[in-house]
Design a protein around this motif. Structure first.
Motif, PDB file in Angstrom:
ATOM      1  N   LYS A   1       0.825  -1.064   0.131  1.00  0.00           N
ATOM      2  CA  LYS A   1       0.074   0.192  -0.193  1.00  0.00           C
ATOM      3  C   LYS A   1       0.724   1.007  -0.206  1.00  0.00           C
ATOM      4  O   LYS A   1      -0.123   2.325   0.355  1.00  0.00           O
ATOM      5  N   CYS A   2       2.072   0.805   0.083  1.00  0.00           N
ATOM      6  CA  CYS A   2       2.741   2.360  -0.154  1.00  0.00           C
ATOM      7  C   CYS A   2       2.652   3.110  -1.216  1.00  0.00           C
ATOM      8  O   CYS A   2       3.853   1.934  -2.565  1.00  0.00           O
ATOM      9  N   ILE A   3       2.687   4.501  -1.758  1.00  0.00           N
ATOM     10  CA  ILE A   3       3.002   4.629  -2.822  1.00  0.00           C
ATOM     11  C   ILE A   3       4.188   5.805  -2.419  1.00  0.00           C
ATOM     12  O   ILE A   3       3.938   6.659  -3.674  1.00  0.00           O
ATOM     13  N   GLY A   4       5.235   5.865  -1.163  1.00  0.00           N
ATOM     14  CA  GLY A   4       6.020   6.409  -1.643  1.00  0.00           C
ATOM     15  C   GLY A   4       5.742   7.589  -1.456  1.00  0.00           C
ATOM     16  O   GLY A   4       6.581   8.975  -1.870  1.00  0.00           O
ATOM     17  N   CYS A   5       5.016   9.190  -0.746  1.00  0.00           N
ATOM     18  CA  CYS A   5       4.489   9.764  -0.570  1.00  0.00           C
ATOM     19  C   CYS A   5       5.277  10.048   0.948  1.00  0.00           C
ATOM     20  O   CYS A   5       5.317  12.422   0.359  1.00  0.00           O
ATOM     21  N   HIS A   6       5.784   9.658   1.333  1.00  0.00           N
ATOM     22  CA  HIS A   6       7.032  10.548   1.784  1.00  0.00           C
ATOM     23  C   HIS A   6       6.131  11.330   2.951  1.00  0.00           C
ATOM     24  O   HIS A   6       6.664  12.798   3.948  1.00  0.00           O
ATOM     25  N   THR A   7       4.534  10.989   3.085  1.00  0.00           N
ATOM     26  CA  THR A   7       4.162  11.715   3.772  1.00  0.00           C
ATOM     27  C   THR A   7       4.684  12.086   5.693  1.00  0.00           C
ATOM     28  O   THR A   7       5.205  13.085   7.009  1.00  0.00           O
ATOM     29  N   CYS A   8       4.895  10.288   5.802  1.00  0.00           N
ATOM     30  CA  CYS A   8       5.079   9.639   6.559  1.00  0.00           C
ATOM     31  C   CYS A   8       6.784  10.844   7.792  1.00  0.00           C
ATOM     32  O   CYS A   8       6.739  11.272   8.738  1.00  0.00           O
TER      33      CYS A   8
ATOM     34  N   VAL B   1      11.960   7.134   3.977  1.00  0.00           N
ATOM     35  CA  VAL B   1      10.586   6.466   2.904  1.00  0.00           C
ATOM     36  C   VAL B   1      12.781   5.930   1.732  1.00  0.00           C
ATOM     37  O   VAL B   1      12.695   7.031   0.854  1.00  0.00           O
TER      38      VAL B   1
ATOM     39  N   PRO C   1       9.622   2.204   3.931  1.00  0.00           N
ATOM     40  CA  PRO C   1       9.389   2.896   4.581  1.00  0.00           C
ATOM     41  C   PRO C   1      10.214   2.168   5.711  1.00  0.00           C
ATOM     42  O   PRO C   1       9.798   0.555   5.743  1.00  0.00           O
TER      43      PRO C   1
ATOM     44  N   CYS D   1       0.027   8.202   7.664  1.00  0.00           N
ATOM     45  CA  CYS D   1       0.031   7.441   6.858  1.00  0.00           C
ATOM     46  C   CYS D   1      -1.103   7.841   5.684  1.00  0.00           C
ATOM     47  O   CYS D   1      -2.047   7.478   6.055  1.00  0.00           O
ATOM     48  N   VAL D   2      -0.283   7.878   4.941  1.00  0.00           N
ATOM     49  CA  VAL D   2      -1.682   7.699   3.742  1.00  0.00           C
ATOM     50  C   VAL D   2      -2.125   6.908   3.104  1.00  0.00           C
ATOM     51  O   VAL D   2      -3.186   6.840   2.663  1.00  0.00           O
ATOM     52  N   GLY D   3      -1.144   5.679   2.923  1.00  0.00           N
ATOM     53  CA  GLY D   3      -1.571   4.729   2.337  1.00  0.00           C
ATOM     54  C   GLY D   3      -2.643   3.597   3.751  1.00  0.00           C
ATOM     55  O   GLY D   3      -2.672   3.108   3.762  1.00  0.00           O
TER      56      GLY D   3
ATOM     57  N   LEU E   1      -1.157   2.133   5.891  1.00  0.00           N
ATOM     58  CA  LEU E   1      -0.758   0.462   6.248  1.00  0.00           C
ATOM     59  C   LEU E   1       0.340   0.451   6.665  1.00  0.00           C
ATOM     60  O   LEU E   1       0.986  -0.619   7.160  1.00  0.00           O
ATOM     61  N   ARG E   2       0.299   1.545   8.119  1.00  0.00           N
ATOM     62  CA  ARG E   2       1.248   0.485   9.408  1.00  0.00           C
ATOM     63  C   ARG E   2      -0.027   0.788  10.701  1.00  0.00           C
ATOM     64  O   ARG E   2      -1.441   0.890  10.682  1.00  0.00           O
TER      65      ARG E   2
HETATM   66  S1  SF4 Z   1       2.748   8.098   4.612  1.00  0.00           S
HETATM   67 FE1  SF4 Z   1       2.738   6.062   4.051  1.00  0.00          FE
HETATM   68  S2  SF4 Z   1       1.871   6.075   2.035  1.00  0.00           S
HETATM   69 FE2  SF4 Z   1       3.167   7.674   2.615  1.00  0.00          FE
HETATM   70  S3  SF4 Z   1       5.245   6.881   2.408  1.00  0.00           S
HETATM   71 FE3  SF4 Z   1       4.791   7.035   4.056  1.00  0.00          FE
HETATM   72  S4  SF4 Z   1       4.511   4.867   4.404  1.00  0.00           S
HETATM   73 FE4  SF4 Z   1       4.220   4.677   2.577  1.00  0.00          FE
END
Ligand code: SF4
Ligand code: SF4
Lengths: 231, 516
Positions: free
Chosen positions: B15-22, B44, B179, B261-263, B265-266
């Motif tokens: 589910k990680c889209i690599g958005c780097h919000t985290c 990430v 991540p 986390c946008v996805g 996924l955590r």
């Molecule tokens: S916020 Fe979630 S979806 Fe976005 S990069 Fe981090 S772990 Fe991946």
């Protein structure tokens, strides 16, 4: 004059040293660190830092031997004047050169690496200056008087005076005829003593020897929040 | 059996889209200060890729983590205690700032202050360390989405370990985002390497922290952490690391990276484990057995015997209930789809990952087949060496069967739920193929795909009354129990006091001159 230099100065320096350390430990454990800059520059540090530290250990060991151990004691274990002179001058010169080379590299690093330069504080600058002067004077005294010159028996004068200071029976008269290089070295050493608690030198007292026997993984219970900082 | 509780995390990589919000929210919370400009407690990275810091997984170079010596005893890879003390003056294993990257900022003021002229003013990058002009040539995720992969990715240590050559042409390769935070390991190499004993693992929740008052800047933790998740603050000269957002965890909230986390996924939950079994697990000879060994350290929170032992160990009822509801336990132990990152480092990491199915699906589609057909996927999972070997290098010390098993479960779940919702049938063959019951499969689906907030995060608040009790008894020594080594009047209260870390010290050196 003699009393001021060889009694008053030492006791002022020692008082600042002791009170300063207690104060620093109580109010500033957060600042109590080696202030490592290895992540910023490691090429010169790799050589300079071990040279400086190992040289300093040797030099400190030499000073303990020369200043704290009375002549009569070394004589009693069969070390005569000639042998002592030989060992102390040769080992002292080697140690001195190591310290000078090490400090030289570390200073060069401070100046040439813009990254390290930026992290250098005012306390660091004062410390490096005093250290450099003290070491330069010490080495030139050893080399100038004892290696090239006729040799000066500091154990008959300086060492006795120094032990007198530590045992609260200072005799400034002993310092009267001491060659100027030695006198200047002693004075700059007192300055170093006085600034010690306010510089990064405090990390000397944190040499982590307990690491040798403590268990690998440390567990701690969560302590009341207001105590120490965890980041 | 000595029961301890640990707050642990699982990340579902598909589910990680690599958005780097985290990463960004973490940085804003913890490392937006001088001295830690280059530090990302959460980063990430794109895989395949060299990672952050560069090639941190190459333990031949950095000597992070543990290894077994010739007699099978566990040793820090960087050497024994004496050797480490000899390396105090210059740590040969420490990464340089350039192994991370030189952080930059811009001279934004020029935009406002530039004198009037014919040209629009431009900003130039300035080093955040030296303030000088600089060219930006690397970053915490320079290879984002395989950018520059043909040039850099072959240096990924995980690729080097593989038998087959991986092609880096964009349309022929695979990629996913990884991540990473501190693993809050059960057998933390950073703690073991700290010469001054400033690093510690909290007994109550297993969070690994650096005591800022006791750190002396020996920087051994930085090099010994195989995941490179301890950093030097070059301003304070002290080590800093991911805190698992302990103030939030204590308040019963998820970490900042998880919350934002946008996805979605955590997963955060408790694991009860047997502290007495940790060392033995870290010592199993074959690195491929480390996964099962670590699973054996985890205790089943529904087992009445474990519950009783947990109570005896002082773990409260709400924590035991939370452990029973723990999504982390379910994913790692019941469905067995979560795996540790690089178990071969022997630190027993506690942030686990559900390996991504996407590299396999990409390969199936790339070969012109229908990635929705479970048969194709099952085939690919067993036949496709490249993504499988790569994933196994990350998550199972090279054991492709373990990763294949997880991927089969994930693809079976997709196909099973498709049949359920689209055709209204129950695909018994799929259940059988992966050895799961229908109810289990649907629970797993709910947790992974629906992923409700209160199912993802089961974090019991910490107990303030513990803290109160602790300060109340702080006048005495914790070793003063019956027959304890501290059973004496050796430390008269007038001269000694309690230090910040609970140890006894001379009152002269204790701030407030007092207790607690
Ligand atoms: S916020 Fe979630 S979806 Fe976005 S990069 Fe981090 S772990 Fe991946
Ligand atoms: S991942 Fe975290 S707990 Fe594990 S060794 Fe590294 S810093 Fe320590």
């Amino acid at each position: 004059m003699n009393v001021a230099l060889w009694v008053v100065v030492p006791y002022i320096a020692l008082t600042i040293f002791v009170v300063g350390h207690v104060w620093r430990w109580r109010v500033d454990q957060f600042g109590w660190t080696t202030r490592t800059t290895q992540v910023l520059e490691s090429r010169l540090l790799r050589l300079g830092s071990p040279l400086f530290h190992l040289g300093a250990f040797a030099a400190i060991g030499g000073h303990v031997l020369g200043l704290l151990v009375p002549k009569s004691l070394t004589a009693a274990v069969g070390v005569d004047e000639h042998l002592y002179h030989l060992v102390s001058v040769s080992a002292g010169t080697v140690a001195g050169l190591m310290v000078v080379a090490g400090l030289g590299l570390l200073l060069a690093r401070r100046l040439t690496s813009p990254r390290v330069r930026r992290t250098t504080t005012r306390a660091d600058k004062v410390l490096f200056a005093v250290l450099a002067v003290t070491i330069a004077l010490g080495l030139s005294a050893t080399v100038g008087e004892n290696l090239l010159g006729g040799g000066y028996d500091y154990r008959a004068t300086i060492a006795v005076w120094f032990r007198g200071v530590l045992t609260f029976h200072p005799d400034p008269g002993l310092m009267a005829g001491v060659p100027p290089l030695f006198r200047l070295h002693a004075l700059s050493a007192w300055v170093l003593t006085a600034i010690w608690p306010f510089t990064r030198l405090v990390h000397v007292w944190s040499a982590p020897l307990a690491y040798l026997w403590r268990p690998y993984v440390v567990y701690r219970r969560r302590t009341p929040i207001h105590r120490s900082r965890h980041v | 059996m000595r029961v301890m509780a640990q707050v642990a995390m699982v990340m579902n990589l598909d589910k990680c889209i690599g958005c780097h919000t985290c990463s960004v929210t973490c940085k804003q919370t913890w490392t937006n200060r001088d001295g830690v400009e280059y530090v990302w407690f959460n980063n990430v990275e794109t895989k395949p890729g060299v990672g952050y810091p560069k090639r941190y997984e190459d333990q031949e170079r950095w000597h992070g983590g543990w290894q077994l010596d010739r007699r099978g005893r566990l040793k820090l890879r960087a050497g024994g205690r004496v050797k480490r003390l000899l390396n105090l003056f210059s740590n040969p294993d420490l990464p340089d700032l350039d192994d991370y990257y030189e952080p930059a900022t811009y001279d934004y003021d020029t935009l406002v202050n530039a004198p009037a002229g014919p040209h629009t003013p431009v900003i130039r990058p300035k080093s955040a360390i030296t303030g000088r002009d600089m060219a930006i040539t690397w970053g915490a995720n320079w290879e984002d989405d395989l950018g520059g992969a043909p040039e850099h990715a072959p240096a990924d240590p995980n690729l080097a370990a593989m038998a087959e050559k991986v092609r880096m042409e964009f349309d022929q390769t695979f990629m996913f985002h990884l991540p990473r935070i501190c693993e809050h390991c059960l057998n933390p190499a950073c703690v073991a390497a700290c010469p001054s004993g400033a690093m510690y693992k909290r007994e109550e929740d297993g969070i690994v922290l650096v005591d800022q008052d006791r750190c002396r800047g020996w920087r051994m933790c930085v090099s010994s952490c195989p995941y490179k998740k301890v950093y030097v603050n070059h301003r304070t000269g002290k080590a800093e690391k991911c805190t698992f957002c302990f103030p939030r965890i204590e308040a019963g909230q998820p970490t900042v990276c998880a919350e934002t986390c946008v996805g979605r996924l955590r997963y955060i939950g408790l694991i009860l484990y047997d502290a007495d079994a940790v060392l033995e697990a870290a010592c199993v000879p074959d690195p491929r057995d480390l996964l099962e060994a670590q699973r054996r350290v985890f205790l089943d929170p529904s087992d009445p015997e474990v519950v009783q032992a947990a109570r005896a160990a002082g773990i409260s009822e709400d924590w035991i209930t939370a452990a029973q509801r723990s999504p982390v336990y379910r994913l790692a132990m019941r469905y067995r789809v979560a795996l540790p990152l690089h178990p071969e480092y022997r630190t027993l990491p506690m942030v686990w990952y559900i390996p991504p199915l996407s590299p396999v699906l990409d390969a199936v589609t790339g070969a012109g087949a229908d990635a929705d057909d479970p048969d194709n996927v099952f085939h690919a999972v067993t036949d496709l060496r490249i993504p499988l070997e790569y994933l196994a290098g990350l998550f199972s010390a090279g054991d492709t069967e373990i990763v294949a098993g997880v991927l089969m479960k994930l693809s079976a779940m997709r196909a099973y739920m498709r049949a359920r919702t689209v055709d209204g049938t129950v695909a018994e063959d799929l259940l059988e193929a992966v050895g799961m019951r229908a109810a289990e499969m649907e629970e797993m689906y709910r947790l992974l795909a629906i992923a409700k907030y209160d199912e993802r995060y089961v974090v019991p608040a910490a107990h303030r009354e513990d803290a109160a009790a602790l300060s109340a008894q702080a006048g005495g020594c914790s070793l003063d129990g019956d027959g304890g080594p501290g059973m004496s009047d050796f430390h008269p209260a007038g001269v000694t006091g309690r230090r910040g870390d609970g140890r006894l010290g001379l009152k002269l050196f204790v701030r407030d001159g007092g207790t607690a």
